[in-house]
Design a protein around this motif. Structure first.
Motif, PDB file in Angstrom:
ATOM      1  N   SER A   6      37.557  41.306  44.983  1.00 36.06           N
ATOM      2  CA  SER A   6      38.560  40.087  45.203  1.00 36.06           C
ATOM      3  C   SER A   6      39.289  39.674  44.117  1.00 36.06           C
ATOM      4  O   SER A   6      40.379  38.801  44.091  1.00 36.06           O
ATOM      5  CB  SER A   6      37.520  38.730  45.398  1.00 36.06           C
ATOM      6  OG  SER A   6      36.680  38.462  44.368  1.00 36.06           O
ATOM      7  N   ALA A   7      39.456  40.750  43.147  1.00 36.00           N
ATOM      8  CA  ALA A   7      40.468  40.454  41.917  1.00 36.00           C
ATOM      9  C   ALA A   7      41.687  40.764  42.179  1.00 36.00           C
ATOM     10  O   ALA A   7      42.033  41.316  43.169  1.00 36.00           O
ATOM     11  CB  ALA A   7      39.726  41.545  40.725  1.00 36.00           C
ATOM     12  N   LEU A 286      42.865  46.364  34.122  1.00 39.70           N
ATOM     13  CA  LEU A 286      41.855  47.400  34.380  1.00 39.70           C
ATOM     14  C   LEU A 286      42.236  48.447  35.350  1.00 39.70           C
ATOM     15  O   LEU A 286      42.884  48.276  36.575  1.00 39.70           O
ATOM     16  CB  LEU A 286      40.482  46.998  34.894  1.00 39.70           C
ATOM     17  CG  LEU A 286      39.570  47.880  35.113  1.00 39.70           C
ATOM     18  CD1 LEU A 286      39.005  48.599  33.812  1.00 39.70           C
ATOM     19  CD2 LEU A 286      38.129  47.291  35.827  1.00 39.70           C
ATOM     20  N   VAL A 287      42.498  49.690  34.793  1.00 37.32           N
ATOM     21  CA  VAL A 287      42.626  50.685  35.848  1.00 37.32           C
ATOM     22  C   VAL A 287      41.412  51.375  35.985  1.00 37.32           C
ATOM     23  O   VAL A 287      40.558  51.912  35.228  1.00 37.32           O
ATOM     24  CB  VAL A 287      43.830  51.771  35.263  1.00 37.32           C
ATOM     25  CG1 VAL A 287      43.800  53.139  36.053  1.00 37.32           C
ATOM     26  CG2 VAL A 287      44.971  51.349  35.022  1.00 37.32           C
ATOM     27  N   ALA A 347      31.890  39.008  36.836  1.00 37.00           N
ATOM     28  CA  ALA A 347      31.786  38.815  35.341  1.00 37.00           C
ATOM     29  C   ALA A 347      33.113  38.410  34.531  1.00 37.00           C
ATOM     30  O   ALA A 347      33.185  37.840  33.597  1.00 37.00           O
ATOM     31  CB  ALA A 347      30.972  39.796  34.733  1.00 37.00           C
ATOM     32  N   HIS A 348      34.289  38.895  35.363  1.00 42.39           N
ATOM     33  CA  HIS A 348      35.699  38.906  34.263  1.00 42.39           C
ATOM     34  C   HIS A 348      36.734  38.651  35.547  1.00 42.39           C
ATOM     35  O   HIS A 348      37.449  39.476  35.819  1.00 42.39           O
ATOM     36  CB  HIS A 348      35.796  40.194  33.771  1.00 42.39           C
ATOM     37  CG  HIS A 348      34.956  40.504  32.804  1.00 42.39           C
ATOM     38  ND1 HIS A 348      33.848  41.493  33.179  1.00 42.39           N
ATOM     39  CD2 HIS A 348      34.850  40.459  31.413  1.00 42.39           C
ATOM     40  CE1 HIS A 348      33.092  41.679  32.039  1.00 42.39           C
ATOM     41  NE2 HIS A 348      33.541  41.108  31.084  1.00 42.39           N
ATOM     42  N   PRO A 349      36.653  37.438  36.065  1.00 47.87           N
ATOM     43  CA  PRO A 349      37.236  37.000  37.272  1.00 47.87           C
ATOM     44  C   PRO A 349      38.773  36.944  36.960  1.00 47.87           C
ATOM     45  O   PRO A 349      39.955  37.059  37.761  1.00 47.87           O
ATOM     46  CB  PRO A 349      37.018  35.813  37.587  1.00 47.87           C
ATOM     47  CG  PRO A 349      36.210  35.044  36.308  1.00 47.87           C
ATOM     48  CD  PRO A 349      35.601  36.069  35.615  1.00 47.87           C
ATOM     49  N   GLY A 350      39.135  36.889  35.847  1.00 45.66           N
ATOM     50  CA  GLY A 350      40.725  36.805  35.450  1.00 45.66           C
ATOM     51  C   GLY A 350      41.281  38.115  35.184  1.00 45.66           C
ATOM     52  O   GLY A 350      42.602  38.281  34.921  1.00 45.66           O
ATOM     53  N   VAL A 351      40.597  39.220  35.390  1.00 48.04           N
ATOM     54  CA  VAL A 351      41.207  40.642  34.898  1.00 48.04           C
ATOM     55  C   VAL A 351      41.755  41.293  36.245  1.00 48.04           C
ATOM     56  O   VAL A 351      41.110  41.260  37.080  1.00 48.04           O
ATOM     57  CB  VAL A 351      39.994  41.638  34.467  1.00 48.04           C
ATOM     58  CG1 VAL A 351      40.527  42.938  34.261  1.00 48.04           C
ATOM     59  CG2 VAL A 351      39.524  40.966  33.162  1.00 48.04           C
TER      60      VAL A 351
END
Length: 378
Positions: A6-7, A286-287, A347-351
């Protein structure tokens, strides 16, 4: 193929088209495709009108082959056949030893520099000390940034970070090297040259005498000569490291964390994201490389395995059964990769995340890099 989590999606074209972006640092653990990602990103930026230099630290030297250059070295060299809309692409490979020499030559007098450069202990430290490669990558980045601002030759620097055991080594290297050069053992070796109380000299004599027996008198003399000559440069190294660290925190810098859809790689990526946040360094996203892909409407693993049970014993049936089992394994692999990415995203919803599907072979030419760039920017 859409991102399976969902990112939000990382928009690579928006990143490289933004003229305020002057530095892109591709980081991540070893073996996740940082070099290919860096080269593909740099190539795409050049084709979209940016004047780009890409700095790679690639022991396999695949980048030189991919870009049609016979050999990369410590000097930026134009990549032939690249340049649209006023863009250009230069490429270089970090020469760790040469970069360290350049720092010494710029910081010391010619006589002092030669004394340091010829010292056996310096040669060992500058060539193989743990963390030197990461430190020199940051040093070269600082040099390229200064040259770009002074000459206008480039408006975008893309950095491929060293293939370290840990992705964090790139950020930790300046402090690690400075601590080594300014550590207690080095201070101990310097103390006799600096003078002091008679009892202190006697005590140090006992220590150095013991060290001479262990490592050899000539090695100890080389170490003491190196440290004594290098002492005046300690402050310069710390100051340069601090300036580069501040450059990494500046608004014109963006970090692209590169990972594979594997537990260790995504764990390293998570550590790096958290460290960047802690250090207030700008993270683009992130790639995720080498993602397993499936055609839309593919049957489930359970359905594929169930179908194998209904097949006969003919040669054609056995071949079909084998293909169905391979498909079931592929579906399960996709499910595992999706769970890992969902865990990271939670854990890192803004990435922001972009996925690059696994390719059938290695990237070995500009067409391959251009294809990866297209996949990055979908």
């Amino acid at each position: 193929m859409k991102t399976r989590t969902s990112a939000a999606t990382l928009d690579i074209d928006a990143l490289i088209d933004d003229r305020a972006t002057r530095i892109v640092v591709c980081c991540g653990s070893g073996g996740v495709g940082k070099t290919t990602t860096s080269a593909a990103l740099a190539l795409r930026a050049a084709q979209r009108g940016r004047k780009v230099v890409v700095l790679t630290i690639d022991p396999a030297r695949r980048l030189a082959q991919s870009m049609g250059i016979q050999a990369l070295d410590n000097t930026p060299r134009p990549v032939p056949g690249v340049g649209k809309k006023g863009g250009s692409l230069d490429a270089m490979m970090l020469d760790m030893k040469r970069t360290f020499d350049e720092v010494v030559e710029s910081q010391a007098s010619p006589e002092k520099a030669q004394q340091i450069l010829k010292n056996p202990f310096y040669i060992a430290v500058s060539s193989s000390f743990a963390g030197t490669q990461e430190y020199m990558a940051m040093e070269k980045l600082g040099q390229l940034d200064q040259q770009a601002r002074r000459t206008g030759r480039w408006d975008l620097i893309v950095v491929d970070t060293p293939p370290s055991r840990s992705a964090l080594d790139f950020l930790d290297a300046p402090e690690r090297l400075s601590s080594f050069l300014d550590g207690r053992f080095m201070r101990l070796l310097l103390a006799p040259a600096r003078g002091g109380a008679r009892f202190m000299t006697m005590g140090l004599g006992l220590v150095t005498g013991a060290l001479a027996k262990i490592i050899g008198a000539q090695v100890l003399r080389d170490m003491q000569t190196f440290v004594s000559a290098f002492d005046t440069l300690f402050g310069g190294f710390r100051a340069r490291a601090q300036r580069t660290f501040e450059l990494l925190q500046a608004p014109g810098t963006s970090f692209v964390v590169v990972a594979a859809p594997e537990p260790d790689a995504l764990r390293e990526a998570a550590f790096f994201v958290e460290r960047l946040t802690h250090e207030r360094m700008p993270l683009a996203g992130l790639v995720v490389n080498r993602v397993t892909d499936l055609p839309s409407g593919a049957i489930s693993a359970e359905a594929a395995l169930a179908a194998t049970e209904r097949l006969g014993k003919t040669q054609a049936a056995q071949l079909t059964s084998g293909l169905l089992r391979l498909h079931a394994e592929r579906v399960r692999r996709v499910a595992r990769e999706t769970r890992l990415q969902e865990r990271f995203a939670a854990a890192h919803p803004g990435v922001r995340i972009v996925e690059v599907p696994a390719q059938p072979g290695d990237v070995h030419d500009l067409d391959g890099l251009q294809n990866i760039g297209t996949l990055l920017a979908r």
